[in-house]
Scaffold this motif. Structure first.
Motif, PDB file in Angstrom:
ATOM      1  N   GLU A  47      42.501 -25.862  41.571  1.00 12.76           N
ATOM      2  CA  GLU A  47      42.026 -25.620  40.213  1.00 12.76           C
ATOM      3  C   GLU A  47      42.142 -24.137  39.837  1.00 12.76           C
ATOM      4  O   GLU A  47      42.618 -23.789  38.756  1.00 12.76           O
ATOM      5  CB  GLU A  47      40.576 -26.089  40.081  1.00 12.76           C
ATOM      6  CG  GLU A  47      40.102 -26.217  38.658  1.00 12.76           C
ATOM      7  CD  GLU A  47      38.726 -26.852  38.591  1.00 12.76           C
ATOM      8  OE1 GLU A  47      37.873 -26.263  37.901  1.00 12.76           O
ATOM      9  OE2 GLU A  47      38.512 -27.915  39.210  1.00 12.76           O
ATOM     10  N   HIS A  48      41.716 -23.275  40.752  1.00 19.01           N
ATOM     11  CA  HIS A  48      41.796 -21.831  40.502  1.00 19.01           C
ATOM     12  C   HIS A  48      43.258 -21.372  40.400  1.00 19.01           C
ATOM     13  O   HIS A  48      43.615 -20.606  39.491  1.00 19.01           O
ATOM     14  CB  HIS A  48      41.069 -21.064  41.609  1.00 19.01           C
ATOM     15  CG  HIS A  48      41.181 -19.586  41.482  1.00 19.01           C
ATOM     16  ND1 HIS A  48      40.533 -18.874  40.496  1.00 19.01           N
ATOM     17  CD2 HIS A  48      41.891 -18.682  42.193  1.00 19.01           C
ATOM     18  CE1 HIS A  48      40.838 -17.597  40.625  1.00 19.01           C
ATOM     19  NE2 HIS A  48      41.656 -17.453  41.649  1.00 19.01           N
TER      20      HIS A  48
ATOM     21  N   ARG B   7      45.965 -23.152  39.665  1.00 17.57           N
ATOM     22  CA  ARG B   7      46.599 -23.701  38.455  1.00 17.57           C
ATOM     23  C   ARG B   7      46.173 -22.908  37.218  1.00 17.57           C
ATOM     24  O   ARG B   7      46.991 -22.568  36.366  1.00 17.57           O
ATOM     25  CB  ARG B   7      46.247 -25.171  38.297  1.00 17.57           C
ATOM     26  CG  ARG B   7      46.954 -25.852  37.135  1.00 17.57           C
ATOM     27  CD  ARG B   7      46.666 -27.335  37.111  1.00 17.57           C
ATOM     28  NE  ARG B   7      47.078 -28.004  38.327  1.00 17.57           N
ATOM     29  CZ  ARG B   7      48.311 -28.440  38.573  1.00 17.57           C
ATOM     30  NH1 ARG B   7      49.244 -28.253  37.671  1.00 17.57           N
ATOM     31  NH2 ARG B   7      48.602 -29.039  39.707  1.00 17.57           N
ATOM     32  N   SER B   8      44.882 -22.588  37.132  1.00 13.59           N
ATOM     33  CA  SER B   8      44.371 -21.825  35.996  1.00 13.59           C
ATOM     34  C   SER B   8      44.988 -20.430  35.944  1.00 13.59           C
ATOM     35  O   SER B   8      45.434 -19.963  34.894  1.00 13.59           O
ATOM     36  CB  SER B   8      42.851 -21.734  36.090  1.00 13.59           C
ATOM     37  OG  SER B   8      42.345 -20.901  35.086  1.00 13.59           O
TER      38      SER B   8
ATOM     39  N   THR C 224      47.612 -19.255  33.003  1.00 12.10           N
ATOM     40  CA  THR C 224      47.253 -18.116  32.159  1.00 12.10           C
ATOM     41  C   THR C 224      48.345 -17.054  32.194  1.00 12.10           C
ATOM     42  O   THR C 224      48.784 -16.547  31.158  1.00 12.10           O
ATOM     43  CB  THR C 224      45.905 -17.508  32.605  1.00 12.10           C
ATOM     44  OG1 THR C 224      44.897 -18.510  32.477  1.00 12.10           O
ATOM     45  CG2 THR C 224      45.540 -16.305  31.776  1.00 12.10           C
TER      46      THR C 224
END
Length: 72
Positions: free
Chosen positions: A55-56, A58-59, A63
């Protein structure tokens, strides 16, 4: 044109676009076009996206990519 020809052209275009992203990101120049290093970097990214940090990662990557696209 046959269906398989259309699908083949779509796949070819997709692969060319992905290769363009590698060039646009400067990866080719930064690695001296070392395919092993480029592949290793992609495998490292794939590992991150398959880990508990998915999750981290991918974010962070999304970005950074969106910002780069916006910057031009």
């Amino acid at each position: 044109m046959r269906t398989w020809q259309i699908e083949r052209r779509k796949r070819t275009r997709h692969l060319i676009e992905l290769g363009g992203l590698v060039v646009k990101a400067g990866i080719v120049d930064l690695t001296g076009d070392d395919r092993a290093v480029i592949y290793g970097a992609l495998l490292w990214m794939a590992d991150k996206l398959q880990s508990d940090q998915e999750e981290h990662a991918r974010s962070l990557l999304a970005t950074k990519g969106k910002q780069a696209f916006d910057d031009g």
